[in-house]
Scaffold this motif. Structure first.
Motif: not given
Length: 464
Positions: A364-393
């Motif tokens: 019943l709880e299978r996959g819920l932890s994966t979704i929770r991890v992905l929800s935390a990874v997504a904004p971190l990846l967005g922050l990574l893209g922000t840093v990469v974009g500012m470096i290019a700027t």
């Protein structure tokens, strides 16, 4: 006067005879020296020639005297003509003076009468020039070409225009006012993005914009031609053009349309607005990774939601028939464990039921932890893209300076787009995880409630 002239003529004749005789004598002497004749022949020859010369001179004098009378007549006529010319000159001078005076009076009267029209004339020329510029850039000129040709002469004229031109100016202004509030349909040629010219039915919305076949057109007043926009605006704007094209002429209903008061400037800005795909492309590699994370999380969430909904429906059906447990759902397996251990004591039954519940909890709880991890990874990846974009700027600023903002646009776009993508992915995943976790806990609580109820019923039966 006549006597003195005759005396001068006589003297002139005598002098001529003397000269002629001298010339004849010289000629005779020359002939005498060269010829072999006698002196007597020479003398006869001289006398003969002298007589002939005298006769000719007499004829000349008489002809001259006759011409003197003729010249006197010519002189008298010239003097009479001179007197007549002087009289005519005096008369013309008087007339010229009178005309000059009259012209001065008429000019003063003209200046006085034209003083009030001077300002009107300036206004007419200004209005004609403004209307000429308006018509040159107006969509209505496509339906009535050449209607403003007379405005060129009126705007550049240095004299008062005739009343017919002023009335025509007024009429053209009224026509333009009326046309600016109409939706008109007419047939006209337009240029496609491929450079080909086609004939089609044009829908004109006042003086603002034109469409054909659901596509927006741009009017070029310099070349007097319509052209399809190389790129049409994004949704929902093309739908409004379809509404105008499909509206029935003369119908009482209303349709939604687009009016561009800037005559194409706003549509040009909408065209430059990037689409969703172009926005994603601005995020670069990091943006694609964020989207992949979101897709994976969404697939897992949909699978879990389908599984939990199906399991909950099975468990609800099982609750209505507790005496016939089915091992295809968690509640049925718990009931099966109860029926298999009804003869044991309460504690053993409790342990058996807990074991059955714990065996179904991971499913019943299978996959819920994966979704929770992905929800935390997504904004971190967005922050990574922000840093990469500012470096290019900052690299663009180092190489080219800050003179042209367009050189920094790519880096800034990547920074912002990846941040947005990270949040867009993370927020739904967090909400979906919360919903699935709640549904999973509700099913587990249902199993625990049923297990507790079975244990209680078994304890009461054993005590009885």
């Amino acid at each position: 006067m006549h006597k003195s002239m005759f005396q001068r003529l006589a003297r002139l004749s005598i002098a001529s005879l003397v000269l002629v005789s001298v010339g004849v004598s010289a000629q005779a002497q020359s002939q005498a020296s060269s010829a072999d004749g006698s002196l007597a022949d020479l003398l006869d020859t001289v006398r003969s020639q002298k007589e002939q010369e005298a006769e000719r001179n007499q004829q000349r004098v008489q002809a001259f005297i006759n011409k003197v009378d003729q010249r006197e007549a010519m002189l008298s006529k010239a003097q009479a003509d001179l007197a007549a010319a002087e009289t005519r000159q005096s008369r013309l001078q008087d007339a010229y003076g009178a005309n000059e005076k009259q012209i001065g009076e008429l000019q003063s009267e003209l200046d006085q009468r034209a003083g009030d029209f001077g300002e009107v004339f300036g206004v007419v020329r200004q209005v004609a020039g403004d209307l000429r510029s308006t018509l040159n850039s107006s969509l209505t000129s496509l339906e009535a070409p050449g209607r403003g040709n007379f405005l060129d002469d009126m705007a550049d004229s240095q004299s008062l225009p005739p009343i017919e031109d002023v009335e025509q100016l007024w009429t053209v202004m009224l026509d333009e006012m009326v046309a600016s509030g109409e939706v008109s349909r007419f047939s006209h040629a337009y240029v496609t993005p491929d450079g080909e010219t086609e004939q089609g039915r044009i829908v004109r919305v006042g003086t603002f914009n034109a469409t054909t076949g659901g596509q927006y057109l741009r009017y070029n007043g310099d070349t007097d031609e319509l052209s399809v926009l190389a790129r049409q605006p994004n949704s929902p704007w093309p739908g409004y053009a379809d509404n105008l094209a499909g509206a029935q002429t003369g119908s009482d209903g209303t349709v939604s349309g687009v009016v561009d008061p800037s005559q194409g400037a706003i549509l040009g800005l909408l065209i430059q607005k990037p689409s969703l795909v172009e926005r994603i492309q601005q995020g670069g590699l990091v943006g694609y990774i964020v989207i992949a994370v979101g897709i994976i999380g969404l697939i897992i969430a949909l699978e879990r939601l389908f599984k939990l909904v199906r399991t909950e429906a099975s468990m609800r059906r099982q609750r209505k028939d507790l005496d016939s447990p089915s091992k295809r759902n968690p509640l049925g397996r718990v009931l099966a464990a109860y029926h298999d251990n009804r003869t044991t004591d309460v504690e053993s039954l409790q342990l058996k039921l807990d074991q059955a519940i714990l065996a179904d909890v991971p499913g019943l709880e299978r996959g819920l932890s994966t979704i929770r991890v992905l929800s935390a990874v997504a904004p971190l990846l967005g922050l990574l893209g922000t840093v990469v974009g500012m470096i290019a700027t900052f690299q663009a600023i180092t190489l080219f300076g800050t003179g042209d903002p367009k050189l920094m646009a790519d880096g800034i776009s990547q920074a912002l787009v990846t941040t947005v993508l990270g949040l867009v992915v993370a927020v739904p995943l967090v909400l979906i995880h919360s919903m699935l976790a709640g549904r999973s806990r509700r099913l587990i609580q249902m199993l625990e409630q049923q297990s507790t109820g079975l244990v209680a019923a078994h304890a009461e039966t054993a005590r009885a």
